[in-house]
Design an enzyme around this catalytic site. Structure first.
Site, PDB file in Angstrom:
ATOM      1  N   ASP A   1     -17.398  17.858  32.761  1.00 55.60           N
ATOM      2  CA  ASP A   1     -16.619  17.755  31.320  1.00 55.60           C
ATOM      3  C   ASP A   1     -17.829  17.425  30.250  1.00 55.60           C
ATOM      4  O   ASP A   1     -18.529  17.337  30.472  1.00 55.60           O
ATOM      5  CB  ASP A   1     -15.562  16.782  31.546  1.00 55.60           C
ATOM      6  CG  ASP A   1     -14.239  16.991  30.931  1.00 55.60           C
ATOM      7  OD1 ASP A   1     -14.426  17.635  29.708  1.00 55.60           O
ATOM      8  OD2 ASP A   1     -13.281  16.318  31.089  1.00 55.60           O
TER       9      ASP A   1
ATOM     10  N   ASP B   1      -7.758  21.677  26.248  1.00 53.91           N
ATOM     11  CA  ASP B   1      -6.920  21.554  27.431  1.00 53.91           C
ATOM     12  C   ASP B   1      -5.827  22.147  27.072  1.00 53.91           C
ATOM     13  O   ASP B   1      -5.118  22.017  26.119  1.00 53.91           O
ATOM     14  CB  ASP B   1      -6.834  20.036  27.620  1.00 53.91           C
ATOM     15  CG  ASP B   1      -8.124  19.289  28.150  1.00 53.91           C
ATOM     16  OD1 ASP B   1      -9.065  20.125  28.266  1.00 53.91           O
ATOM     17  OD2 ASP B   1      -8.225  18.174  28.459  1.00 53.91           O
TER      18      ASP B   1
END
Ligand code: NAG
Ligand code: NAG
Ligand code: NAG
Ligand code: NAG
Ligand code: NAG
Ligand code: NAG
Ligand code: NAG
Length: 414
Positions: A177, A232
């Site tokens: 991430d 996302d």
């Protein structure tokens, strides 16, 4: 059209192959300045090859449904369900932990440690459990100081140590991430983990999650096996469709070994209708996206299972040609779209999609989807599991609002 699908991918591959050969030669030219400048890791990195991702990865990830509420019993039960439902046999192999599996603090040797209350048996034991079921275990870290939840450390500056730890636990996949990144450029933060993973000698699928910041499709093939192209996903129609469009832009860069990633599936989480989830799954499959289920597969309803387990749609995703299907007939403000892509054996996958707010007839003509005029095809409807023979010129369907049809067209042999 075939040329259009292939060109960027092959141009990129060819350039990389030539570059790789030059680097090998330079690297071996003893005494030259080049050999002192280029380490073997750098050469290997230039052509990131861990043998993984020849087709898009398939599996499950904890984040979309569970967020930080994960623990080892959930993961074991999910692995059990993956096998008992038959999803594993259809290709869903990775069981991936997302954020929140570790303690906030590293141990006295600087190693990451699993949360003692939620993963008391440790990750190695969990990997062992998952492997015994014939599945693979994925883990999560971050190219920054801390992960996005801020509940565990990131791997920035600890790449080698963390990669070694993951490999020693038997981890097979790393999602990496992009939070708490201290403003350092993506292209500086991701390659060290790529190198560190290769150095462990264990094949670990490297899933780069830098949210599409630096147009990763254009360079990440030499760093990872997949790269997120967008922010996302959320469990709603607007998010899903806009992500599908944003990802589509990079279609020509995907191919065996490196895939565009429009984020994980929301199918089964409740925020979209069945037809919207069917479109979500169909488009992700056609676009050669990673198929990472994001619902609670221990408690799937029949509809969710029917969507996720369609072997004909999965076969499009896993087709050995590995060409990302794309939007070929754009939305002319009427919400009616045709998406298509070639499959091996001169077959063509087609999605007719009515993104408008009312019923519509959507039509793909052969010129839209790369078939010669006059080609006669067998049209297999992948959701109805029925075959129309001898269709020519165009294929069309009447569709409810937001619904799609997905076909594989096989040209008739003379
Ligand atoms: C590297 O150089 C040595 C000695 O010149 C040679 O034997 C070897 O085949 C070379 N390796 C490669 C990969 O070119
Ligand atoms: C593990 O996590 C699941 C999902 O969040 C939860 O339902 C369950 O109660 C948890 N189990 C334990 C032992 O904490
Ligand atoms: C470890 O798990 C417990 C139980 O879910 C949670 O309360 C705690 O915050 C977790 N620790 C960290 C650092 O996330
Ligand atoms: C991350 O860590 C570095 C080095 O320890 C430090 O200089 C930096 O301020 C930290 N960044 C953030 C956002 O905490
Ligand atoms: C779901 O499928 C199972 C097995 O095929 C069946 O027994 C059950 O009745 C179905 N449930 C519903 C609500 O359709
Ligand atoms: C839309 O199509 C469905 C079935 O495909 C049908 O039940 C419905 O009546 C149609 N609605 C309109 C407005 O035509
Ligand atoms: C909103 C919208 O464009 N709806 C279209 C859906 O398809 C029907 C039939 O082709 C059109 O009449 C609608 O305008």
């Amino acid at each position: 059209m075939e040329v259009g699908y292939w060109s960027s991918f092959w141009r990129c591959r060819l350039a990389m192959a030539i570059g790789f050969c030059i680097l090998v030669v330079l690297n071996n030219a003893s005494g030259s300045a080049a050999s002192r400048l280029l380490s073997r890791e750098q050469v290997q990195r230039y052509f990131f090859e861990n043998g993984l991702g020849q087709t898009p990865p398939m599996g499950w990830n904890s984040w979309n449904h569970f967020g930080c509420d994960i623990n080892e019993s959930l993961i074991r039960e999910t692995a059990d369900a993956m096998v008992s439902t038959g999803l594993a046999a259809l290709g869903y192999k990775y069981i991936n932990l997302d954020d929140c599996w570790a303690e906030l603090n590293r141990d006295c040797k600087g190693n990451m440690v699993p949360n003692a209350s939620t993963f008391p048996s440790g990750i190695k034991a969990l990997a062992h459990y998952v492997h015994r079921k014939g599945l693979k275990l994925g883990i999560y870290s971050d190219a920054g100081n801390q992960t996005c939840s801020k509940r565990m450390p990131g791997s920035l500056g600890h790449e080698e140590q963390d990669a070694k730890t993951f490999a020693s636990w038997g981890v097979d996949y790393l999602k990496y991430d992009n939070c708490e990144n201290n403003g350092i450029n993506v292209k500086i933060r991701y390659p060290p983990m790529s190198e560190a993973l290769l150095k462990t000698g264990r094949p670990i699928f490297f899933s780069m999650c830098e949210w599409g910041w630096e147009d990763p499709a254009t360079w990440a093939r030499s760093v990872g096996n997949s790269w997120r192209t967008t922010g996302d996903i959320e469990d709603n129609w607007i998010s899903m469709t806009s992500i599908a469009d944003a990802n589509d832009r990079w279609a020509s860069y995907a191919g065996p070994g490196g895939w565009n990633d429009p984020d994980m599936l929301e199918v089964g989480n409740g925020g979209m209708t069945t037809e919207e989830y069917r479109a979500h799954f169909s488009i992700w499959a056609l676009a050669k996206a990673p198929l990472l289920v994001g619902c609670d597969i221990r408690a799937m309803d029949n509809t969710t299972y029917e969507l996720l387990s369609n072997p004909e749609v999965i076969a499009v995703n896993q087709d050995k040609l590995g060409v990302q299907g794309k939007k070929v007939q754009p939305n002319n403000n009427d919400g009616l779209e045709v998406w298509a892509g070639p499959l091996h054996g001169n077959k063509v996958a087609v999605v007719l999609w009515n993104r408008s707010s009312s019923n519509a007839t959507v039509t793909a003509s052969w010129s839209d989807i790369g078939l010669e005029p006059g080609t006669v095809v067998h049209a297999r409807d992948l959701w109805e599991h029925s075959t129309q023979t001898l269709v020519s010129g165009e294929i069309s369907a009447e569709l409810d609002s937001h619904a799609c049809k997905m076909y594989v067209l096989t040209p008739r042999k003379c």
